[in-house]
Design an enzyme around this catalytic site. Structure first.
Site, PDB file in Angstrom:
ATOM      1  N   TYR A  32       1.099  -1.028  -0.496  1.00  0.00           N
ATOM      2  CA  TYR A  32      -0.277   0.039  -0.170  1.00  0.00           C
ATOM      3  C   TYR A  32       0.873   1.038   0.039  1.00  0.00           C
ATOM      4  O   TYR A  32       0.812   1.974   0.597  1.00  0.00           O
ATOM      5  CB  TYR A  32      -1.118  -0.314   0.865  1.00  0.00           C
ATOM      6  CG  TYR A  32      -2.316   0.527   0.733  1.00  0.00           C
ATOM      7  CD1 TYR A  32      -3.072   0.045  -0.232  1.00  0.00           C
ATOM      8  CD2 TYR A  32      -2.645   2.411   0.901  1.00  0.00           C
ATOM      9  CE1 TYR A  32      -4.547   0.701  -0.608  1.00  0.00           C
ATOM     10  CE2 TYR A  32      -3.754   1.976   0.539  1.00  0.00           C
ATOM     11  CZ  TYR A  32      -4.903   2.413  -0.085  1.00  0.00           C
ATOM     12  OH  TYR A  32      -5.825   2.763  -0.484  1.00  0.00           O
ATOM     13  N   LEU A  33       1.618   1.077  -0.915  1.00  0.00           N
ATOM     14  CA  LEU A  33       2.423   1.851  -0.876  1.00  0.00           C
ATOM     15  C   LEU A  33       2.290   3.625  -0.894  1.00  0.00           C
ATOM     16  O   LEU A  33       1.124   4.292  -1.796  1.00  0.00           O
ATOM     17  CB  LEU A  33       4.293   1.600  -2.123  1.00  0.00           C
ATOM     18  CG  LEU A  33       3.929   0.869  -2.175  1.00  0.00           C
ATOM     19  CD1 LEU A  33       5.258   0.209  -3.574  1.00  0.00           C
ATOM     20  CD2 LEU A  33       5.391   0.259  -1.439  1.00  0.00           C
ATOM     21  N   GLY A  36       6.381   8.041   1.321  1.00  0.00           N
ATOM     22  CA  GLY A  36       7.068   7.580   2.513  1.00  0.00           C
ATOM     23  C   GLY A  36       7.993   6.523   1.974  1.00  0.00           C
ATOM     24  O   GLY A  36       9.433   6.451   1.612  1.00  0.00           O
ATOM     25  N   HIS A  37       7.630   5.588   1.695  1.00  0.00           N
ATOM     26  CA  HIS A  37       8.207   4.026   0.577  1.00  0.00           C
ATOM     27  C   HIS A  37       9.419   4.457  -0.076  1.00  0.00           C
ATOM     28  O   HIS A  37      10.267   4.723  -0.418  1.00  0.00           O
ATOM     29  CB  HIS A  37       7.183   2.581   0.325  1.00  0.00           C
ATOM     30  CG  HIS A  37       6.282   3.019   1.139  1.00  0.00           C
ATOM     31  ND1 HIS A  37       4.683   2.536   1.715  1.00  0.00           N
ATOM     32  CD2 HIS A  37       6.160   1.621   2.998  1.00  0.00           C
ATOM     33  CE1 HIS A  37       4.220   2.403   2.497  1.00  0.00           C
ATOM     34  NE2 HIS A  37       4.982   1.357   3.137  1.00  0.00           N
ATOM     35  N   ASP A 150       9.614   5.222  11.891  1.00  0.00           N
ATOM     36  CA  ASP A 150       9.100   3.498  12.782  1.00  0.00           C
ATOM     37  C   ASP A 150      11.172   3.771  13.542  1.00  0.00           C
ATOM     38  O   ASP A 150      11.347   2.508  13.126  1.00  0.00           O
ATOM     39  CB  ASP A 150       9.419   2.222  11.835  1.00  0.00           C
ATOM     40  CG  ASP A 150       7.944   2.495  11.260  1.00  0.00           C
ATOM     41  OD1 ASP A 150       6.536   2.402  11.939  1.00  0.00           O
ATOM     42  OD2 ASP A 150       7.613   2.864   9.861  1.00  0.00           O
ATOM     43  N   GLN A 153      11.796   0.556  15.423  1.00  0.00           N
ATOM     44  CA  GLN A 153      12.043  -1.059  14.499  1.00  0.00           C
ATOM     45  C   GLN A 153      13.456  -0.342  14.057  1.00  0.00           C
ATOM     46  O   GLN A 153      13.944  -1.325  14.140  1.00  0.00           O
ATOM     47  CB  GLN A 153      11.524  -0.589  13.506  1.00  0.00           C
ATOM     48  CG  GLN A 153      11.307  -1.570  12.013  1.00  0.00           C
ATOM     49  CD  GLN A 153      10.251  -1.604  11.040  1.00  0.00           C
ATOM     50  OE1 GLN A 153       9.823  -2.804  11.443  1.00  0.00           O
ATOM     51  NE2 GLN A 153      10.415  -1.075   9.590  1.00  0.00           N
ATOM     52  N   VAL A 176       8.874  10.928   5.924  1.00  0.00           N
ATOM     53  CA  VAL A 176       8.390  11.589   4.782  1.00  0.00           C
ATOM     54  C   VAL A 176       7.061  11.702   5.268  1.00  0.00           C
ATOM     55  O   VAL A 176       5.752  11.723   6.028  1.00  0.00           O
ATOM     56  CB  VAL A 176       8.341  11.163   3.275  1.00  0.00           C
ATOM     57  CG1 VAL A 176       6.612  11.767   2.522  1.00  0.00           C
ATOM     58  CG2 VAL A 176       8.953  11.210   2.997  1.00  0.00           C
ATOM     59  N   ARG A 187      -2.068   3.076   6.653  1.00  0.00           N
ATOM     60  CA  ARG A 187      -3.041   3.331   7.964  1.00  0.00           C
ATOM     61  C   ARG A 187      -3.860   4.730   8.057  1.00  0.00           C
ATOM     62  O   ARG A 187      -4.998   4.688   8.224  1.00  0.00           O
ATOM     63  CB  ARG A 187      -2.864   3.155   9.268  1.00  0.00           C
ATOM     64  CG  ARG A 187      -2.024   1.579   9.572  1.00  0.00           C
ATOM     65  CD  ARG A 187      -2.162   0.816  11.491  1.00  0.00           C
ATOM     66  NE  ARG A 187      -1.453   0.037  11.050  1.00  0.00           N
ATOM     67  CZ  ARG A 187      -0.436  -0.253  11.304  1.00  0.00           C
ATOM     68  NH1 ARG A 187       0.271   0.066  11.009  1.00  0.00           N
ATOM     69  NH2 ARG A 187      -0.379  -1.883  11.796  1.00  0.00           N
TER      70      ARG A 187
HETATM   71  P1  AMP Z   1       5.264  -0.438   6.304  1.00  0.00           P
HETATM   72  O1  AMP Z   1       5.129  -0.941   4.867  1.00  0.00           O
HETATM   73  O2  AMP Z   1       4.249   0.189   6.662  1.00  0.00           O
HETATM   74  O3  AMP Z   1       5.934  -1.991   7.091  1.00  0.00           O
HETATM   75  O4  AMP Z   1       7.025   0.022   5.573  1.00  0.00           O
HETATM   76  C1  AMP Z   1       8.225  -0.341   4.917  1.00  0.00           C
HETATM   77  C2  AMP Z   1       8.962   1.186   5.237  1.00  0.00           C
HETATM   78  O5  AMP Z   1       9.125   2.643   5.227  1.00  0.00           O
HETATM   79  C3  AMP Z   1       9.026   1.035   6.397  1.00  0.00           C
HETATM   80  O6  AMP Z   1      10.875   0.974   7.158  1.00  0.00           O
HETATM   81  C4  AMP Z   1       8.894   1.972   7.306  1.00  0.00           C
HETATM   82  O7  AMP Z   1       9.897   2.899   8.455  1.00  0.00           O
HETATM   83  C5  AMP Z   1       8.879   3.211   6.141  1.00  0.00           C
HETATM   84  N1  AMP Z   1       7.705   3.900   5.928  1.00  0.00           N
HETATM   85  C6  AMP Z   1       6.662   4.353   6.670  1.00  0.00           C
HETATM   86  N2  AMP Z   1       6.174   5.012   6.273  1.00  0.00           N
HETATM   87  C7  AMP Z   1       7.098   6.075   5.623  1.00  0.00           C
HETATM   88  C8  AMP Z   1       6.873   7.546   6.514  1.00  0.00           C
HETATM   89  N3  AMP Z   1       6.149   8.318   6.440  1.00  0.00           N
HETATM   90  N4  AMP Z   1       8.270   8.188   6.040  1.00  0.00           N
HETATM   91  C9  AMP Z   1       9.500   7.378   5.749  1.00  0.00           C
HETATM   92  N5  AMP Z   1       9.480   6.131   5.573  1.00  0.00           N
HETATM   93  C10 AMP Z   1       8.276   5.240   5.702  1.00  0.00           C
END
Ligand code: AMP
Length: 281
Positions: A32-33, A36-37, A150, A153, A176, A187
């Site tokens: 669900y990119l 941030g991704h 995160d 994490q 981001v 989310r």
């Molecule tokens: P997720 O798909 O939520 O597991 O996130 C995958 C990666 O994207 C993880 O390393 C997250 O920390 C990073 N991520 C999620 N949201 C953001 C954001 N707003 N800015 C930067 N990285 C993000």
């Protein structure tokens, strides 16, 4: 861009790339990119010859009452975003591919997990450590990219890689945000219209705390209470936690000093949002 559903096919592809001396950058996600991704993918693209993106909603990091089933999924949309971001290999395995048999061993993260989301989501980081150990073994990247949204994490993964001598360089990437400051998150779509309007208060309260620290208020308890008051007064969300710890060790502190993290989690009706700020004093 090539899409891989099996471990073997991805491994064969990457074996050849590695043989020809190409560096591999890896971005693990749950899909669900959003931007941030994409910022992680951009960093990976700029610094590696081959970019691998994984999309896997990992069941072992969700608790029994968490949102594994509800977690948003849209592979077609993700595929387009990945292509535009210059991904070479998109790894999209099924749960059966990643966990074909009952596990014969477990991973237990013992430091940096008894606070923040680790405290609220028992076992979550064990699941994260497990899936990343598997993904690091499958992809064998030179570098991997993780978002500081995160931040706990990142701290856990840095510990994992150090403890187990996993030969990968971990690159933390800044959070981001939307124009109004809300941290981008898969989310966010579950916020109601009213909650979405309120949600930027989370980041604003962190910014205010950082400003207060800059102005000489180093009393962690007071800083936390100010954030809680702001969120309670200005949003309909329920504060799950507001905490200040040393970073990356996540040890308790009374007075802000050195490298610290101010982190929060707030529950809205259908979505739990997290945000943080890391400050060096
Ligand atoms: P997720 O798909 O939520 O597991 O996130 C995958 C990666 O994207 C993880 O390393 C997250 O920390 C990073 N991520 C999620 N949201 C953001 C954001 N707003 N800015 C930067 N990285 C993000």
């Amino acid at each position: 861009m090539k899409v891989f559903h099996t471990i073997n096919e991805l491994r064969n592809e990457l074996k050849n790339e590695r043989k020809s001396g190409k560096s591999i950058g890896f971005v693990p996600t749950m899909g669900y990119l959003h931007e941030g991704h994409v910022s992680l993918l951009k960093e990976a693209r700029e610094n590696n010859e081959i970019v691998v993106l994984s999309i896997f909603v990992n069941p072992t990091q969700f608790g029994p009452n968490e949102d594994f089933d509800q977690y948003p999924r849209d592979f077609e949309r993700d595929e387009k975003i990945a292509l535009n971001a210059g991904v070479d290999c998109l790894f999209y395995p099924t749960v059966e591919e990643m966990y074909p048999n009952e596990l014969k061993s477990t991973m237990k993260v013992t430091k940096r997990v008894d606070v923040l989301c680790g405290e609220k989501r028992p076992g979550h980081f064990d699941g994260v450590a497990l899936v990343l150990t598997k993904l690091f073994n499958i992809v064998q990247p030179d570098q991997a990219y993780f978002g500081l949204k995160d931040a706990q994490q990142v701290a856990v993964i840095e510990g994992l890689v150090e403890d187990y001598n996993i030969p990968v360089k971990i690159n933390p990437v800044p959070t981001v945000r939307e124009e109004d400051g809300l941290a981008k998150s898969s989310r966010n779509i579950y916020l109601t219209e009213k909650e979405r309007k309120e949600a930027p208060v989370l980041y604003k309260s962190l910014q205010k705390a950082a400003e207060d620290i800059q102005n000489g208020n180093h009393n962690a308890e007071q800083l936390k209470q100010n954030i809680i008051n702001t969120i309670e007064n200005e949003t309909s969300g329920t504060v799950d936690y507001v905490s200040i710890y040393s970073y990356p060790d996540l040890e308790p502190i009374n007075r802000t000093n050195g490298k610290i993290i101010i982190a929060l989690a707030v529950k809205f009706s259908n979505s739990r949002l997290i945000d943080n700020m890391i400050i060096s004093i």
